[in-house]
Enzyme design. Structure first.
Site, mmCIF file in Angstrom:
data_model
loop_
_atom_site.group_PDB
_atom_site.id
_atom_site.type_symbol
_atom_site.label_atom_id
_atom_site.label_comp_id
_atom_site.label_asym_id
_atom_site.label_seq_id
_atom_site.Cartn_x
_atom_site.Cartn_y
_atom_site.Cartn_z
ATOM 1 N N HIS A 122 0.771 -1.056 -0.186
ATOM 2 C CA HIS A 122 0.118 -0.449 0.047
ATOM 3 C C HIS A 122 0.663 1.443 0.201
ATOM 4 O O HIS A 122 1.405 1.249 0.833
ATOM 5 C CB HIS A 122 -1.351 -0.280 1.183
ATOM 6 C CG HIS A 122 -1.295 -1.381 0.731
ATOM 7 N ND1 HIS A 122 -1.319 -2.501 1.404
ATOM 8 C CD2 HIS A 122 -3.049 -1.152 1.140
ATOM 9 C CE1 HIS A 122 -2.858 -3.466 1.447
ATOM 10 N NE2 HIS A 122 -3.216 -2.467 0.955
ATOM 11 N N HIS A 181 -3.793 2.637 -3.415
ATOM 12 C CA HIS A 181 -4.384 2.596 -2.153
ATOM 13 C C HIS A 181 -3.542 1.125 -2.226
ATOM 14 O O HIS A 181 -2.189 0.936 -1.255
ATOM 15 C CB HIS A 181 -5.798 3.061 -2.344
ATOM 16 C CG HIS A 181 -6.023 2.214 -0.751
ATOM 17 N ND1 HIS A 181 -6.051 2.099 0.638
ATOM 18 C CD2 HIS A 181 -6.416 -0.075 -0.214
ATOM 19 C CE1 HIS A 181 -6.390 1.389 0.803
ATOM 20 N NE2 HIS A 181 -6.748 -0.047 1.148
ATOM 21 N N GLU A 195 -19.549 -4.223 22.678
ATOM 22 C CA GLU A 195 -19.560 -5.128 23.054
ATOM 23 C C GLU A 195 -17.424 -4.951 22.381
ATOM 24 O O GLU A 195 -16.661 -5.460 23.179
ATOM 25 C CB GLU A 195 -19.577 -6.586 22.634
ATOM 26 C CG GLU A 195 -20.866 -6.854 23.603
ATOM 27 C CD GLU A 195 -22.188 -6.227 23.219
ATOM 28 O OE1 GLU A 195 -21.862 -5.142 21.971
ATOM 29 O OE2 GLU A 195 -23.118 -6.158 23.774
ATOM 30 N N HIS A 232 -29.926 -15.248 22.647
ATOM 31 C CA HIS A 232 -29.478 -15.234 23.901
ATOM 32 C C HIS A 232 -28.470 -16.388 24.171
ATOM 33 O O HIS A 232 -27.212 -15.964 25.726
ATOM 34 C CB HIS A 232 -30.064 -14.235 24.811
ATOM 35 C CG HIS A 232 -30.326 -12.855 24.588
ATOM 36 N ND1 HIS A 232 -30.945 -12.759 23.647
ATOM 37 C CD2 HIS A 232 -30.189 -12.650 24.908
ATOM 38 C CE1 HIS A 232 -31.006 -11.089 23.911
ATOM 39 N NE2 HIS A 232 -30.325 -11.064 24.389
#
Lengths: 696, 696
Positions: A38, A283, A440, A502
């Site tokens: 890159h 890139h 999370e 869950h």
């Protein structure tokens, strides 16, 4: 150059300018040589990186781990050359040969920066967003560490004051993990965090307007950050790398101590490459010979030469070593003053730096009475509270499930600006209980940032189900060999009524799959205490501590044939042996299912089948043991085996052989009480005993 | 009530008010009865849900799957009663007994709403953030479907015009997946999407100010949304449920057709519960008898009664069935007009609704010449382009890796507002190529939303490594039994120089662990074509298609002993049998490692060892086959077995038995060329042959 007042760009010499251009051509040459990589961002960001490394960051090339250093995080890890070339120019341990060896086997310059591999790299980056989110953790850790060691110093006056600088890309800012972490950084008012966004509007698919048209600066204002914009594309005469404007923005960012700072820097990728500037081909692909020739001619380099660095340039840039030495020497004096005034804290610092636990620390671990019924999450909460006085380095919290994860050390204040305190949680800036919000993924990355910062031991909780949300960060922690602890509760269908969205089913297998991550699922309250002890005595890997929502029996220990919990640290051990010492069947179980194995053993023994129950809380630790120990626990001569775990059997086939049977759950759960679900899904002593009979 | 002009709250009768209060006490009673659940939001949001279900949503209780319906997504799935009670009141199929059976075994009212389980539920929610992100996908699907079926209709005039309404909570807005999806919704200018944020400032840890202090409305403005605030807490006389203000905001949101709409609704959780309003205890726990008594007394209900619904109330609310029937009848007329004018498109609609593939569709699948060397990602791209004309329902894109994932059908326009077109991608609002930006998690949820919307088949690509980022959405797709295709390329250390942050090692095992997800890893270009065929012929599960970056040989098919690709759909098949038809060793391999097995077979056969090579692209499909087929491919009598896969061995122990050997990679990769890595890590024909000798 004066150590305490950084040289500003307007004072850059011709050698500085030449060094920046040298960084550009080195980036182009390095990618060209290996054939992939890159180059674009490394070319256009060269002056920014040079400014940071040479002028702004407090660091010392001769001691990249200097405690007082500023941290630098290259969140756009694909542009690793941006960092490697500055580490080379500044003299942190990389040489030109390392730049030439980019992305090749065993080099110090892998495709993406890797901590513990290349000196000067603070965290492994590449998966987008992780760097910035991890940096938020570093900034939080700096404040907590200051609170432990030097809480009363005036702002900016402590040897433990420093900044965290981040270079981030479009991709970093599109990833949700940075949204989560940046919002929390605003709440936490992390005045020590400075993020520079390379707003080049190019990603792999080209112009970012096809997917990324939001007003990023406004979004960061909404998070409560200090936001500035520096636009290098707005000059009357075209693109102009206005270093003074950037430098002034950094000055303002550093001066802002009550909020994190965000600098939107409008750039053109690969500038000044003649034809590939602003083009997405720069890139992720080499520029090609013609473009490199043109670039070198433009910058006054010899197109016939590759990796050209004049002695004058490298001598100049390596003056950073002198600057760093002076900075560190000044700091050493301040630290000595602090040591003299704070002998107890100095002793704490020495212990934390050595990553040693205090003598006798584990004596504060609770023991739980046999015969009681205790959820392992609850036992874990009691362990944490008990350890709080002995281990000031231990701190953590939850992603908005504190009461469910039992992650709050009773009586400890929250880590929060005091004015953010709530009815439920009082805190101060040096507090101990972390509130991640319902984030999370950011929690995972922040825990890594805290661990990487070096002095403390962080933990963070959520439901085990939502380990899925944080998996990107968990894997990276394992790759980095750092020790955050993930407290994952509600570990099976045993959580009951919340239902299949869950209820973890595949998560034990799926997290065990991550190399270098230890998954520990204790069987009862005392194994939970032993698990915390074993986890904290290890320091080179992340751990998932897998805990029940529901109560489980506390086994008698060292009596009635039950083993003590001493074997836990070896990953698996005989909890209850066959009555005659010669087992004909082995029952392998973890967590809440160990009780089923114990009950099934009773049935089988009554039928005359000598049965051993093996508690296997951590398969990874068991696999570390020598062959003799493993054979002693799981004798290969005993081919009748049953695994009992309320999840898919995937983890167990390697232990079951051809005769073994798995009592497992191969489908999603359902919404009902735990008792109903265990019965419906066949997690009963009867089914375990039946499986043992089949296996015999 | 008029079908085309919804009754506005100012016209609510006493019966409407009573119905809303009935919803509140039902929510309290239902949680109280089962002993756990989330009453608070269901109580305070009852009027909002009632307004939507009774007055605003175009839907028909007697035909919950009516094609022309508005979609409603309860992103805060924990508040499932918010939805269940409206489904009961409106007469969608739930009765009072179902509300009473909340969160119990086999009920229609599980802890969180589940699509395909409870009529009227459009998507499974509960894991926070998924609902809103999935709704973005639904809104995108609506536009694409309109483009396929009725592109020239004036705005709002097509039978395929409808809205997607979302109720979202604090938690939804903290999760990064909604940041990603909301940013993209802004770029896509989804004027058909209306999100109402229940800004009650309470989550499980209490006051959200400990973790969530950002200016959410400003953030949504930054995304380019139409943003309004309705504050029910700002009244001079305290809290006031100003339904007219909310209704006016919804009017404005619906009137805004050029941007998605966000309505910040400031509420107090559990209002009007006398003592628990505004308290986090009401979020996830039953209220308790005393509080319920007080609530009922306040609202004029008999505290001695539970689940009290008067005949007048239910008769009134079930008038929704008449309204729905009228709405659908009006729509049926418009559809009939459209059918008459668009016979070809009507035939397409009928096929899509039946979820049938067109006759002969697979004849357009390409075949690849034996002996060529083709990356399976490249083959996949050619397959997609070839299928484009035959399967207009197939569409997709990439999370900013289009060129790397080969996910663009050549020549197809991008799905983009035309003015967002870039130099690289020209598009229009009905385009086909999706640009997700660097947002893997949102991509996963959006693909689910598209699939749930019902008429099309979406796919989305990223590097296999970043399946970790989208795992929450992938698991939910599997739980929902819907068929998005995840194109996961760069499937092993064979991606080379990008190094360990980008190299999957555990991902094959970790994704196979997800129940209901099929993982397909073709061995060569022709298996890739066969894989797409098999995947598209299945319709009840998500699939991960695992593809190489690097070239792999294209095997001859149906000659030189090689099987055709016909066996692929059965998950595993004998690619090359032992020369004598009686194998003594089985080599089990997938993807790019099949070539190693083929080469090792040659060595072993030359040594006189009859060797079978089994290509096992999909273990899940193989496990579906009958015992006889499985035995024919993997005869139990042949105990010498070797698995060859460039990842951890976890998936293979069940097939290896006690004599088998795994050629696997049990640690992270490194940054170097693919060739170097395969050699260093022992992925060579020599090692496979050696493992076979050990196994024999």
């Amino acid at each position: 150059m004066n150590a305490s007042t950084p040289a500003h760009p307007r004072s850059w010499s011709d050698l500085d300018a030449r060094a920046v251009d040298t960084a550009r051509v080195l980036a182009a040459d390095a990618v060209e040589k290996v054939g992939n990589g890159h180059p674009g961002t490394a070319i256009s960001l060269a002056p920014v990186a040079y400014l940071l490394y040479q002028n702004r960051l407090k660091h010392n090339p001769n001691d990249p781990l200097w405690l007082g250093r500023d941290r630098f995080v290259l969140s756009c890890g694909h542009s690793s050359l941006t960092q490697y070339i500055q580490l080379y120019l500044g003299g942190f341990g990389l040489e030109l040969s390392d730049i030439e060896a980019l992305r090749t086997w065993d080099s110090l310059t892998p495709g993406h920066p890797e901590v513990h591999h290349t000196p000067g790299v603070e965290t492994t980056t590449g998966p987008l967003g992780q760097g910035l989110a991890t940096a938020v953790g570093m900034a939080m850790a700096q404040r907590r560490e200051r609170g432990l060691l030097d809480p009363d110093a005036a702002p900016g006056e402590s040897p433990f004051d420093h900044h965290v600088f981040v270079l981030a890309s479009d991709g970093d800012l599109q990833e949700g993990v940075t949204s989560e972490a940046s919002s929390l950084a605003g709440t936490q008012e992390l005045g020590n965090l400075v993020v520079i966004w390379d707003d080049n509007r190019i990603s792999i698919e080209g112009d970012t307007q096809i997917a990324f048209t939001e007003d990023v600066a406004k979004r960061y204002e909404a998070y409560g950050w200090h936001v500035q914009t520096v636009d290098w594309t707005a000059g009357a005469d075209g693109y102009a790398e206005d270093m003074d404007a950037l430098d002034a923005a950094i000055d303002a960012a550093v001066a802002e101590t009550g909020r994190p700072s965000f600098i939107q820097l409008r750039t053109i990728i690969a500038w000044p490459s003649p034809t590939k500037q602003g083009d997405h081909s720069s890139h992720g692909s080499k520029l090609g010979g013609a473009e490199i020739t043109a670039l070198k001619e433009l910058l006054g380099f010899d197109p016939e030469k590759s990796f050209e660095v004049t002695p004058e340039v490298i001598a100049h840039t390596r003056e950073l070593q002198d600057r760093g030495a002076r900075l560190q020497a000044e700091w050493d004096e301040r630290l000595a003053t602090w040591r003299a005034a704070n002998p107890d804290r100095a002793a704490l610092l020495d212990r934390l730096r050595a990553r040693e636990l205090p003598a006798g620390w584990h004596e504060s671990l609770p023991t739980f009475e046999a015969g009681t019924s205790v959820a392992t999450r609850s036992a874990s909460g009691k362990v944490l509270t008990a350890l709080a006085p002995a281990l000031p380095e231990l701190w953590g919290g939850s992603a908005d499930l504190a009461g469910s994860n039992n992650t709050t050390m009773t009586g400890e204040p929250s880590f929060l600006p005091a004015h953010r305190s709530s009815h439920e949680f009082a805190g101060d800036e040096y507090g101990r209980t972390l509130h991640f919000g319902i984030r999370e993924h950011a929690m995972g990355a922040i825990l890594s940032g805290i661990a990487l910062h070096g002095l403390t031991r962080p933990y963070g909780g959520t439901f085990f189900q939502f380990s899925d949300y944080m998996r990107g960060a968990v894997r990276l922690a394992a790759l980095m060999e750092i020790p955050p602890v993930f407290v994952w509760t509600h570990d099976s269908v045993g959580l009951g009524e919340d239902g299949p969205t869950h209820q973890p089913v595949e998560h034990l297998a799926a997290t065990r799959a991550i190399p270098g991550l230890s998954i520990v699922r204790p069987a009862d309250a005392n194994e939970t205490a032993a698990a915390w002890q074993a986890i904290l005595e290890r320091d080179k890997e992340p751990t998932g501590l897998i805990l029940t929502r529901q109560n489980v029996p506390t086994f008698p220990r060292g009596e009635q044939g039950y083993a003590t919990t001493e074997g836990l640290a070896r990953g698996a051990y005989t909890l209850l042996d066959a009555s005659n010492g010669a087992p004909e069947v082995l029952l392998l179980a973890t967590g809440s299912e160990v009780q089923l194995a114990v009950a099934a053993r009773e049935t089988l023994e009554a039928e005359g089948v000598p049965t051993r129950v093996v508690s296997m809380p951590c398969l990874e630790w068991f696999e570390e043991q020598d062959e003799a120990y493993r054979e002693s626990v799981l004798p290969s001569s005993v081919r009748a085996r049953v695994s009992v775990e309320a999840g898919i059997a995937l983890s167990w086939y390697r232990y079951l052989g051809e005769a073994g049977r798995a009592v497992s759950l191969e489908h999603y759960g359902a919404s009902a009480s735990a008792e109903k679900l265990f019965a419906e899904f066949g997690f009963t002593p009867e089914r375990v005993a039946a499986a043992a009979r089949e296996s015999l």
